[in-house]
Design an enzyme around this catalytic site. Structure first.
Site, PDB file in Angstrom:
ATOM      1  CD  GLU A 112      -3.025  -0.950   2.250  1.00 32.52           C
ATOM      2  OE1 GLU A 112      -2.773  -0.359   3.303  1.00 32.52           O
ATOM      3  OE2 GLU A 112      -4.150  -1.399   1.965  1.00 32.52           O
ATOM      4  CD  GLU A 144      -4.074  -5.952   2.765  1.00 29.67           C
ATOM      5  OE1 GLU A 144      -4.757  -5.208   3.483  1.00 29.67           O
ATOM      6  OE2 GLU A 144      -2.826  -5.938   2.767  1.00 29.67           O
TER       7      GLU A 144
END
Ligand code: GLA
Length: 607
Positions: free
Chosen positions: A181, A256
């Site tokens: 991320e 995710e």
């Protein structure tokens, strides 16, 4: 010595050839699908982390993954576990990631590997080893030369042991994630490209990808690599976003997908009912999109390995030890209603005639009515040689990674006033002449206490606990622990400290100390109990204050009256038939003398 080395080299070569003796596969990107040996392959994956599960239970959890219908598992790799001190690597015991991957293969599971030096993951310092903070000028998650040099030596070490397990080498690792991320942190594509090169140079020569939340994906992806998305489950939006950032093509991967969320001290337990997710899972699978649920099984963040969140809008939020996550498998690895609901959805999407293995039954649990504890060590018994300094030293100054530090000084008594600890990280018990007078807590911003000193020369003790280094956001860069600022009393600095590190790692064989009575200070307590039948159990800490528990030498994690977690999970694998030993380091309620264990957890009680 030399013959030993030759033997060792031969053993490594043999291990390598055993891996490559397995059939090699090609895992590639099609326009819409992932292609395994040229045929469309949809990953139905769930995340589980080897350090959050006792090694003895890895295989059981994988069998559960298969029983829910997963064909793949995802895991991060945790740098701070594998290089706890600079240049000293550890891949043994519960850190044996190679064994974890091999068991997955034996159980028929593919692996998505996430070995980014930074993992977030509600993990201490986002997975970074504490000692990076002692490297002069080092800046994590950047092109800083010191950082890249430490990163490189670590990733090369990982590459040596893990690259043979990639599918293109005959193993079961399908693909490998770089960074984590990154778009939520920065936007430097050169830095991302360096990550890619480091991975390749370390031997990760298969498929690489990035993942980011939808809003940050433009910043976080690296042209040429597959941009996976986190936290988005509308199939049309997933496809549109990935197309836009990948030359109009797929394949599509939700790296995710959150079936609920994690918890931190002082805040309500997070749960989300399964029926809010089943429709979404169904539509994602129907659209041919690959998915990794974060978490399939959270497990427990044992020891001092939890992280914390902190930003300019929110207070410091250290995560609890349970990483139950309200995931399909609960903290102990038992199937929940969410597991059954997801399994039913997955079953619908399997080819006709494919039946999932039956759901293994929940494990037996036990309760333990009463364990008596006695005091075995006070702070003076626990503390090693100290070091003196004018102002307090940080954990990092003392090369102390996790745990506690005791700060001691003498001041002249007969006065009263406010004692203020500037930049306290994170929780403190303040003592005068060995007796507790109160606590300081970074979460609530309480950094001062009123002192009334008796006459004479007074000993001031401050026991500071590292509650977890920040694992997300810009404050990753300000993560030193202990007393980071100065201590002020009556408006002037308190000086001349003794600094005693208390890592509470190698615990002694304590015997009862009858002189430790009516203590009003943190203390180590010990008890023994005998079992005639073994099962999972949950220590009930509801009436205790705050501290840490070990059973038979295993650190089970922290407890804290504040909640929401009130019990500590004890895996059956770590209990013995016959005699068992428990140690409790209690910071707030030294008068407590007994404990019991329940047959179910309490994870949702704030006090
Ligand atoms: C992010 C991170 C994960 C984890 C989750 C929350 O998506 O990538 O490591 O921290 O948030 O559990």
């Amino acid at each position: 010595m030399r013959s030993f080395r030759l033997f060792f080299i031969a053993a490594i070569l043999l291990a390598g050839s055993l891996v490559s003796a397995q059939s090699k596969h090609q895992f590639t990107l099609g326009d819409k699908d992932f292609l395994l040996d040229g045929k469309p392959f949809q990953m139905i994956s769930g995340e589980l982390h080897y350090p959050r599960i006792p090694r003895e239970a890895w295989r059981d959890r994988m069998k559960m993954a298969k029983a829910m219908g997963l064909n793949t598992i995802g895991t991060y790799v945790f740098w701070n576990l594998h290089e706890p001190q600079k240049g000293q690597f550890d891949f043994s015991g519960n850190n044996d990631i190679v064994e974890f991957i091999k068991i997955a293969r034996e159980e028929g599971l593919w692996v998505i590997l996430r070995p980014s030096p930074y993992v977030c993951a509600e993990w201490e310092f986002g997975g970074y080893p504490y000692w990076l903070e002692n490297e002069d000028g080092l800046i994590v998650r950047s092109k800083n030369a010191q950082y890249l040099s430490e990163y490189e030596s670590y990733i090369k070490e990982l590459g040596k042991i893990l690259s043979p397990y990639q599918v293109n080498h005959g193993g079961n690792i399908l693909m490998v994630q770089i960074e984590n991320e990154y778009g939520s942190y920065g936007a430097d594509k050169e830095y991302l490209a360096i990550n890619q090169k480091m991975f390749k140079d370390a031997g990760f020569d298969g498929l690489l990808y990035t993942c980011d939340p939808a809003a940050d994906l433009v910043k976080g992806h690296l042209p040429g690599l597959l941009p996976a998305v986190n936290g988005l489950d509308d199939p049309a939006k997933v496809k549109e976003l990935i197309n836009q950032n990948h030359d109009g093509k797929g394949p599509y991967y939700i790296a995710e997908w959150y079936p609920a969320w994690f918890d931190w001290w002082g805040t309500k337990h997070h749960t989300v009912p399964a029926d809010q997710y089943t429709g979404k899972l169904d539509s994602v699978l129907a659209a041919g999109i690959s998915i990794n649920m974060y978490m399939f099984h959270g497990g427990t963040t044992r020891g001092f390995m939890n992280g914390a969140n902190y930003n300019d809008q929110a207070p410091y939020e250290p995560q609890i030890s349970s990483y139950d996550y309200d995931a399909p498998l609960d903290e102990a690895g038992n199937p929940t209603p969410k597991f059954v609901a997801f399994r039913n959805v997955i079953q619908k999407h399997l080819s006709a005639g494919t039946n999932l293995p039956p759901v293994p039954p929940a494990k037996p649990t036990i309760s333990i009515p009463k364990i008596e504890l006695e005091n075995v060590a006070g702070l003076n018994d626990l503390k090693p040689e100290g070091k003196s300094s004018e102002s307090p030293l940080t954990f990092e100054d003392m090369k102390l990674d996790y745990g506690f530090m005791l700060y001691r000084t003498k001041i002249e008594g007969g006065k009263s006033g406010i004692l203020k600890v500037k930049d306290l990280r994170d929780f403190a018990v303040v003592m005068i002449n060995g007796k507790t007078i109160g606590n300081l807590d970074r979460r609530t911003g309480v950094d001062s206490i009123n002192l009334k000193l008796p006459d004479g020369n007074v000993t001031l003790d401050i026991l500071v606990e590292n509650l977890g280094r920040i694992n997300f956001g810009k404050y990753l860069l300000q993560n030193k622990k202990g007393i980071v600022g100065k201590v002020i009393f009556q408006n002037s600095e308190v000086k001349n400290w003794q600094n005693f590190p208390l890592p509470l790692k190698s615990l002694g064989h304590y015997a009862a100390k009858p002189d430790l009575v009516d203590l009003n200070a943190p203390v180590m307590k010990k008890g023994t109990f005998s079992l005639s039948a073994i099962g999972d159990t949950y220590l009930d800490m509801t009436d205790w204050g705050k501290g840490v528990v070990w059973i038979n030498g295993h650190n089970l994690g922290r407890y804290w009256r504040t909640g929401p977690q009130q019990t500590l999970y004890v895996p059956r694998e770590w209990l013995h038939n016959g005699k068992n030993e428990i140690l409790v380091f209690e910071q707030l309620k030294p008068e407590n003398k007994e404990l019991s264990a329940l047959n179910k957890p309490i994870l949702d009680q704030l006090q």
